[in-house]
Design a protein around this motif. Structure first.
Motif, PDB file in Angstrom:
ATOM      1  N   SER A 195      52.597  61.079  29.348  1.00  0.00           N
ATOM      2  CA  SER A 195      54.127  61.189  29.439  1.00  0.00           C
ATOM      3  C   SER A 195      54.418  62.195  29.686  1.00  0.00           C
ATOM      4  CB  SER A 195      55.245  61.467  28.651  1.00  0.00           C
ATOM      5  OG  SER A 195      55.454  59.911  27.517  1.00  0.00           O
ATOM      6  N   PRO A 196      53.966  62.626  31.689  1.00  0.00           N
ATOM      7  CA  PRO A 196      53.709  64.413  31.747  1.00  0.00           C
ATOM      8  C   PRO A 196      55.552  64.160  32.380  1.00  0.00           C
ATOM      9  CG  PRO A 196      53.577  62.449  33.326  1.00  0.00           C
ATOM     10  CD  PRO A 196      52.802  62.526  32.226  1.00  0.00           C
ATOM     11  N   ASP A 197      55.231  65.839  32.899  1.00  0.00           N
ATOM     12  CA  ASP A 197      56.847  65.941  33.024  1.00  0.00           C
ATOM     13  C   ASP A 197      56.963  65.628  34.284  1.00  0.00           C
ATOM     14  OD1 ASP A 197      58.111  67.560  31.028  1.00  0.00           O
ATOM     15  OD2 ASP A 197      56.954  69.381  31.002  1.00  0.00           O
ATOM     16  N   VAL A 198      56.026  66.116  35.284  1.00  0.00           N
ATOM     17  CA  VAL A 198      56.395  65.376  37.021  1.00  0.00           C
ATOM     18  C   VAL A 198      54.774  64.782  37.302  1.00  0.00           C
ATOM     19  CG1 VAL A 198      56.174  66.608  39.123  1.00  0.00           C
ATOM     20  CG2 VAL A 198      57.143  67.447  37.234  1.00  0.00           C
ATOM     21  N   ALA A 199      55.098  63.889  37.701  1.00  0.00           N
ATOM     22  CA  ALA A 199      53.686  62.854  38.445  1.00  0.00           C
ATOM     23  C   ALA A 199      53.618  63.634  40.084  1.00  0.00           C
ATOM     24  CB  ALA A 199      54.130  61.298  38.720  1.00  0.00           C
ATOM     25  N   LEU A 200      52.163  64.806  40.370  1.00  0.00           N
ATOM     26  CA  LEU A 200      52.383  64.802  41.613  1.00  0.00           C
ATOM     27  C   LEU A 200      51.562  63.574  42.628  1.00  0.00           C
ATOM     28  CD1 LEU A 200      51.960  66.464  43.509  1.00  0.00           C
ATOM     29  CD2 LEU A 200      50.752  67.539  43.313  1.00  0.00           C
ATOM     30  N   VAL A 201      52.458  62.481  43.885  1.00  0.00           N
ATOM     31  CA  VAL A 201      51.800  61.337  44.383  1.00  0.00           C
ATOM     32  C   VAL A 201      51.212  61.886  45.488  1.00  0.00           C
ATOM     33  CG1 VAL A 201      51.769  59.024  43.869  1.00  0.00           C
ATOM     34  CG2 VAL A 201      52.422  60.392  42.271  1.00  0.00           C
ATOM     35  N   ASP A 202      50.135  61.411  46.126  1.00  0.00           N
ATOM     36  CA  ASP A 202      49.637  61.301  47.151  1.00  0.00           C
ATOM     37  C   ASP A 202      50.470  59.009  47.601  1.00  0.00           C
ATOM     38  OD1 ASP A 202      49.170  61.081  49.939  1.00  0.00           O
ATOM     39  OD2 ASP A 202      46.601  60.764  49.451  1.00  0.00           O
ATOM     40  N   ILE A 203      51.081  59.055  49.214  1.00  0.00           N
ATOM     41  CA  ILE A 203      51.120  57.720  48.955  1.00  0.00           C
ATOM     42  C   ILE A 203      50.053  56.463  48.924  1.00  0.00           C
ATOM     43  CG2 ILE A 203      51.965  56.168  51.250  1.00  0.00           C
ATOM     44  CD1 ILE A 203      54.459  58.316  51.086  1.00  0.00           C
ATOM     45  N   ARG A 204      48.963  57.625  50.579  1.00  0.00           N
ATOM     46  CA  ARG A 204      47.958  55.979  50.998  1.00  0.00           C
ATOM     47  C   ARG A 204      47.232  56.217  49.811  1.00  0.00           C
ATOM     48  NH1 ARG A 204      48.100  56.064  57.114  1.00  0.00           N
ATOM     49  NH2 ARG A 204      50.304  56.303  57.857  1.00  0.00           N
ATOM     50  N   MET A 205      46.577  55.409  48.804  1.00  0.00           N
ATOM     51  CA  MET A 205      45.744  55.108  47.973  1.00  0.00           C
ATOM     52  C   MET A 205      45.317  53.700  47.644  1.00  0.00           C
ATOM     53  SD  MET A 205      48.413  56.856  44.597  1.00  0.00           S
ATOM     54  CE  MET A 205      46.089  57.803  43.649  1.00  0.00           C
ATOM     55  N   PRO A 206      43.591  53.759  47.291  1.00  0.00           N
ATOM     56  CA  PRO A 206      43.071  52.677  47.386  1.00  0.00           C
ATOM     57  C   PRO A 206      44.030  51.784  46.139  1.00  0.00           C
ATOM     58  CG  PRO A 206      41.860  54.324  45.990  1.00  0.00           C
ATOM     59  CD  PRO A 206      43.301  54.756  46.011  1.00  0.00           C
ATOM     60  N   PRO A 207      43.850  50.044  46.277  1.00  0.00           N
ATOM     61  CA  PRO A 207      43.053  49.709  47.922  1.00  0.00           C
ATOM     62  C   PRO A 207      42.648  49.682  49.210  1.00  0.00           C
ATOM     63  CG  PRO A 207      43.429  47.671  46.337  1.00  0.00           C
ATOM     64  CD  PRO A 207      44.276  49.355  46.118  1.00  0.00           C
ATOM     65  N   THR A 208      44.532  49.549  49.448  1.00  0.00           N
ATOM     66  CA  THR A 208      44.487  49.278  50.675  1.00  0.00           C
ATOM     67  C   THR A 208      44.293  50.828  51.587  1.00  0.00           C
ATOM     68  OG1 THR A 208      46.635  49.071  50.932  1.00  0.00           O
ATOM     69  CG2 THR A 208      45.322  47.192  50.268  1.00  0.00           C
ATOM     70  N   HIS A 209      44.714  51.624  50.843  1.00  0.00           N
ATOM     71  CA  HIS A 209      45.275  52.755  51.786  1.00  0.00           C
ATOM     72  C   HIS A 209      46.390  53.068  52.769  1.00  0.00           C
ATOM     73  CE1 HIS A 209      41.643  55.283  49.993  1.00  0.00           C
ATOM     74  NE2 HIS A 209      40.945  53.464  50.116  1.00  0.00           N
ATOM     75  N   THR A 210      47.507  52.562  52.029  1.00  0.00           N
ATOM     76  CA  THR A 210      48.712  51.929  52.432  1.00  0.00           C
ATOM     77  C   THR A 210      49.633  52.749  51.931  1.00  0.00           C
ATOM     78  OG1 THR A 210      48.920  50.115  52.063  1.00  0.00           O
ATOM     79  CG2 THR A 210      48.593  50.068  53.943  1.00  0.00           C
ATOM     80  N   ASP A 211      50.418  51.959  51.230  1.00  0.00           N
ATOM     81  CA  ASP A 211      51.283  52.209  50.083  1.00  0.00           C
ATOM     82  C   ASP A 211      51.779  52.020  48.516  1.00  0.00           C
ATOM     83  OD1 ASP A 211      51.762  50.003  49.698  1.00  0.00           O
ATOM     84  OD2 ASP A 211      54.053  49.978  50.289  1.00  0.00           O
ATOM     85  N   GLU A 212      50.342  52.494  48.681  1.00  0.00           N
ATOM     86  CA  GLU A 212      49.967  52.050  46.841  1.00  0.00           C
ATOM     87  C   GLU A 212      50.807  53.449  45.693  1.00  0.00           C
ATOM     88  OE1 GLU A 212      46.510  49.326  48.044  1.00  0.00           O
ATOM     89  OE2 GLU A 212      47.839  51.486  48.774  1.00  0.00           O
ATOM     90  N   GLY A 213      50.605  54.425  46.399  1.00  0.00           N
ATOM     91  CA  GLY A 213      51.615  55.535  46.253  1.00  0.00           C
ATOM     92  C   GLY A 213      52.435  55.805  45.985  1.00  0.00           C
ATOM     93  N   LEU A 214      53.415  55.131  47.175  1.00  0.00           N
ATOM     94  CA  LEU A 214      54.916  55.292  46.959  1.00  0.00           C
ATOM     95  C   LEU A 214      55.044  53.925  45.744  1.00  0.00           C
ATOM     96  CD1 LEU A 214      57.118  55.753  48.504  1.00  0.00           C
ATOM     97  CD2 LEU A 214      56.575  53.643  50.044  1.00  0.00           C
ATOM     98  N   ARG A 215      54.307  52.335  45.884  1.00  0.00           N
ATOM     99  CA  ARG A 215      55.108  51.462  44.961  1.00  0.00           C
ATOM    100  C   ARG A 215      55.145  52.140  43.389  1.00  0.00           C
ATOM    101  NH1 ARG A 215      51.599  47.365  46.036  1.00  0.00           N
ATOM    102  NH2 ARG A 215      50.084  47.557  47.304  1.00  0.00           N
ATOM    103  N   ALA A 216      53.854  53.632  43.388  1.00  0.00           N
ATOM    104  CA  ALA A 216      53.445  53.813  42.020  1.00  0.00           C
ATOM    105  C   ALA A 216      54.682  54.912  41.423  1.00  0.00           C
ATOM    106  CB  ALA A 216      51.788  53.695  41.591  1.00  0.00           C
ATOM    107  N   ALA A 217      55.347  55.324  42.552  1.00  0.00           N
ATOM    108  CA  ALA A 217      55.981  56.155  42.415  1.00  0.00           C
ATOM    109  C   ALA A 217      57.014  55.446  41.868  1.00  0.00           C
ATOM    110  CB  ALA A 217      56.202  56.990  43.539  1.00  0.00           C
TER     111      ALA A 217
END
Length: 214
Positions: free
Chosen positions: A45-67
């Protein structure tokens, strides 16, 4: 402030973590993929998640979907996307659902640690932070999608009179402009509307139709 950092590049992830720690931010976890990020947010339960958009496995929008999932399932955690790529459509998808406790910054435009710290504080405090480059590109896209928005007020006025069936001479008399000035405005409107290769009468019809569809 407690932060989770998610980036698939270990050097970037560890470098950001070190900078934040040196400036009083508690980095509670680091993640190299979206699945690990979601687990960290769930468990810590962090205050903020600092996220990159392109992450494994496809390096497309995994980070965005996680966000977006974090925003939906864990509203107590703010999200700040730190991306290497200018992807305004992604930013819009992230922000438009609920423009609070969220941000989108370009890595290359975060020139000072204080900029990042300020953005983290702001999203944690409930604000929406969007990189100016993203805003500029979204506005440019809107202008490209709606050429009428590019017209000057005078060009719109002349198109409205054309829609009423006025000739150039009639428009000239109505607006107290010289015929040459009216023709200049009409040519400008045609160019902005992408109406260039057609007989004059057809171009007038096309311009009027574009104006009426706005």
């Amino acid at each position: 402030m407690r932060v989770v950092i998610a980036d698939d590049a270990p050097l970037i992830r560890e470098g950001v973590a070190r900078l934040l720690t040196e400036n009083g931010v508690e980095v509670v976890d680091e993640a190299g993929d979206a699945e690990t990020l979601l687990a960290s947010v769930r468990d810590l339960s962090p205050d903020v998640a600092l996220v990159d958009i392109r992450m494994p496995p496809t390096h497309t929008d995994e980070g965005l979907r996680a966000a977006r999932e974090i925003r939906s399932r864990y509203p107590g955690t703010a999200v700040l996307v730190l991306s290497q790529h200018l992807e305004p459509d992604y930013a819009l998808r992230l922000v438009e659902e609920k423009p609070e406790r969220v941000g989108y910054l370009m890595k290359e435009r975060v020139g000072r640690v204080q900029q990042l710290l300020d953005a983290l504080q702001r999203v944690a405090g409930g604000e929406c932070v969007v990189d100016r480059a993203v805003v500029d590109e979204l506005l440019a896209q809107r202008r490209r999608a709606d050429p009428i928005a590019e017209l000057t007020s005078r060009e719109r006025e002349i198109l409205a009179l054309m829609a009423e069936g006025r000739s150039n001479r009639g428009i000239s008399r109505t607006l107290w402009l010289s015929p040459k000035t009216v023709e200049t405005h009409i040519r400008g409107a045609f160019a902005k509307l992408g109406i260039t290769e057609a007989p004059e009468d057809n171009r007038r019809v096309l311009a009027v139709l574009a104006y009426l569809r706005r």
